[in-house]
Design a protein around this motif. Structure first.
Motif, mmCIF file in Angstrom:
data_model
loop_
_atom_site.group_PDB
_atom_site.id
_atom_site.type_symbol
_atom_site.label_atom_id
_atom_site.label_comp_id
_atom_site.label_asym_id
_atom_site.label_seq_id
_atom_site.Cartn_x
_atom_site.Cartn_y
_atom_site.Cartn_z
ATOM 1 N N ASN A 171 0.574 -1.175 -0.042
ATOM 2 C CA ASN A 171 0.183 0.390 -0.089
ATOM 3 C C ASN A 171 1.025 1.256 -0.144
ATOM 4 O O ASN A 171 2.012 1.209 0.711
ATOM 5 N N ASN A 172 0.928 1.765 -0.448
ATOM 6 C CA ASN A 172 1.301 3.572 -0.154
ATOM 7 C C ASN A 172 0.230 3.971 0.766
ATOM 8 O O ASN A 172 -0.281 3.362 1.686
ATOM 9 N N ALA A 173 1.096 4.703 2.055
ATOM 10 C CA ALA A 173 0.404 5.213 3.278
ATOM 11 C C ALA A 173 -1.029 6.792 2.286
ATOM 12 O O ALA A 173 -1.084 6.643 1.163
ATOM 13 N N ALA A 174 -1.752 6.175 3.272
ATOM 14 C CA ALA A 174 -3.840 6.688 3.044
ATOM 15 C C ALA A 174 -3.305 7.825 2.973
ATOM 16 O O ALA A 174 -3.999 8.758 1.652
ATOM 17 N N SER A 175 -2.203 8.665 3.437
ATOM 18 C CA SER A 175 -2.302 9.815 3.260
ATOM 19 C C SER A 175 -1.881 10.516 2.058
ATOM 20 O O SER A 175 -1.360 11.733 0.945
ATOM 21 N N VAL A 176 -1.102 9.907 1.320
ATOM 22 C CA VAL A 176 -0.592 10.358 0.164
ATOM 23 C C VAL A 176 -1.068 10.124 -1.317
ATOM 24 O O VAL A 176 -0.679 10.003 -2.779
ATOM 25 N N VAL A 177 -1.958 9.145 -1.078
ATOM 26 C CA VAL A 177 -3.184 8.808 -2.824
ATOM 27 C C VAL A 177 -3.779 9.457 -2.394
ATOM 28 O O VAL A 177 -4.591 10.799 -2.213
ATOM 29 N N MET A 178 -3.323 10.185 -3.814
ATOM 30 C CA MET A 178 -4.902 11.548 -4.724
ATOM 31 C C MET A 178 -6.437 10.629 -5.021
ATOM 32 O O MET A 178 -6.846 9.816 -5.669
ATOM 33 N N LEU A 179 -7.342 11.840 -4.314
ATOM 34 C CA LEU A 179 -8.450 11.793 -4.529
ATOM 35 C C LEU A 179 -9.074 12.463 -5.063
ATOM 36 O O LEU A 179 -8.559 13.308 -5.182
ATOM 37 N N PRO A 180 -10.350 12.148 -5.615
ATOM 38 C CA PRO A 180 -11.055 12.739 -6.320
ATOM 39 C C PRO A 180 -11.799 14.075 -5.558
ATOM 40 O O PRO A 180 -12.156 13.480 -4.419
ATOM 41 N N ARG A 181 -12.173 14.925 -6.731
ATOM 42 C CA ARG A 181 -13.380 15.880 -6.060
ATOM 43 C C ARG A 181 -14.581 15.958 -5.721
ATOM 44 O O ARG A 181 -14.992 15.024 -6.233
ATOM 45 N N ILE A 182 -14.947 16.523 -4.934
ATOM 46 C CA ILE A 182 -16.519 15.969 -4.708
ATOM 47 C C ILE A 182 -17.285 17.155 -4.892
ATOM 48 O O ILE A 182 -17.570 18.013 -4.470
ATOM 49 N N LYS A 183 -17.714 17.457 -6.170
ATOM 50 C CA LYS A 183 -18.065 18.837 -6.889
ATOM 51 C C LYS A 183 -19.719 18.665 -6.480
ATOM 52 O O LYS A 183 -20.275 17.912 -7.274
ATOM 53 N N ARG A 184 -20.634 20.343 -5.859
ATOM 54 C CA ARG A 184 -22.410 19.807 -6.096
ATOM 55 C C ARG A 184 -22.691 20.385 -7.377
ATOM 56 O O ARG A 184 -21.512 21.431 -7.450
#
Lengths: 188, 185
Positions: A171-184
């Motif tokens: 695993n990569n550290a969870a803190s460095v994973v690029m996650l998607p944005r959530i836009k309303r």
């Protein structure tokens, strides 16, 4: 006199129980880490780099009816708010957008608003139609949308649970994973 | 004043007890519910291919997304032999204790093969190691795919990714050839 003492003892018992459960839930909530690599409102209870030995983290997953993620196989992220900090409303449309996720397999699931009970409204990586630049874009809306689309169904408010299976065994550290944005987007 | 302090102390002690119960004891019961049974009650050491609702309950994944199997294990009286037969795709096998701790995990890339035998046995306690050279000898004879775990009860979760729902039947057929058997000590 005796009845008064009995009522007092019952009250103290009740109060003690409530204090214990409220502080336990508060402590479990506090063990989450905000994910900042891609911005956005994602949280994780699992660092991704060491097996879960913290009983509060273990309790977070098990008390919500989910298996804790296994080290090296899985990362789990949860979001109960959009990028602007507002709760996720089933009547609104949202766009989940970001770079291609670095995982061999992933699942985006809708859960009840506390991310406790997962629903069967899910979207997995093999179904994704990527954008021309390789990025991902998924619309959440009650009305059908072109491209990648999920419907919140009957959920009036919901949470998002993103499960990544890197597949490498590391695993990569969870803190460095690029996650998607959530836009309303649209909201009645 | 003394009475108030007494009742406040009682409330605090009760609060501490319920706090610790919620964090330490309740998750164990939650794990047993999640496992779909208690390995100590005699339904252990056999492989079960999960149907859609059971897979959803255990993993939160629909039957068009993955195929999964489970094996509740009880190795208090012997060694578990897991004969895994996986399809040639992305899969993982994870052992959890009945308290929810991950004990062992492997996937297709780490394994390099899709059909293997994994022996799971209880790790000897320090006292057992000190008092017996027999257990040391037995451990030395172990062949490659063997793992010693600190808990006697738990669950092995077999997971296979589907690229498209039509793969389910074929992958389920392959996975269902897996087995779990207890070899008494």
């Amino acid at each position: 006199m005796r009845l008064g003492s009995l009522i007092k003892a019952a009250g103290i018992l009740f109060l003690g129980g409530v204090i214990g459960i409220v502080t336990a839930q508060w402590s479990i909530e506090r063990t989450a880490t905000a994910m900042t690599a891609g911005g956005g409102p994602w949280k994780s209870w699992f660092s991704g780099t060491a097996s879960i030995r913290n009983p509060y983290v273990n309790a977070h997953y098990l008390m919500f009816g989910r298996l804790p993620p296994a080290l090296g196989q899985e990362l789990l992220f949860e979001a109960t708010r959009d990028d602007d900090g507002a709760g996720l409303d089933g009547d609104c449309d949202y766009v989940i957008q970001g770079p291609r996720l670095s995982a061999r397999w992933w699942q985006l699931a809708l859960a009840d608003e506390d991310a406790k009970q997962p629903s069967d409204v899910t979207f997995t990586s093999p179904r994704l139609i990527a954008e021309p630049d390789g990025s991902m874009r998924i619309t959440i809306s009650r009305t059908p949308k072109a491209g990648n689309w999920m419907s919140p169904g009957d959920l009036s408010h919901f949470a998002l649970v993103l499960k990544l299976r890197p597949g490498s065994g590391l695993n990569n550290a969870a803190s460095v994973v690029m996650l998607p944005r959530i836009k309303r987007e649209a909201c009645p | 004043m003394r009475t108030i302090l007494f009742w406040a102390a009682v409330a605090l002690v009760l609060g501490a007890v319920s706090h610790l119960s919620y964090v330490l004891i309740a998750p164990t019961y939650a794990m047993q519910r999640l496992m779909g049974g208690n390995p100590e009650e005699g339904n252990a050491n056999r492989f079960i291919l999960l149907d859609g609702p059971e897979q959803m309950r255990l993993l939160g994944e629909t039957e068009s997304e993955a195929v999964a199997g489970k094996c509740l294990f009880d190795i208090s009286k012997g060694e578990l032999s897991v004969m895994a037969e996986m399809p040639d795709t992305f899969w993982s096998l994870t052992l959890y204790s009945d308290k929810g701790a991950d004990l062992y995990t492997i996937n297709d890339r780490q394994a390099g093969i899709d059909k293997f035998k994994l022996s799971v046995k209880r790790a000897p306690s320090i006292m057992e190691l000190l008092s017996s050279d027999q257990s040391e000898r037995a451990r030395a004879l172990g062949d490659g795919w063997s793992v010693e775990v600190p808990e006697s009860y738990g669950i092995a979760v077999f997971w296979v990714a589907l690229d498209y729902p039509e793969q389910r039947k074929l992958f389920a057929e392959t996975l269902s050839r897996s087995s779990c058997t207890l070899n008494p000590a």
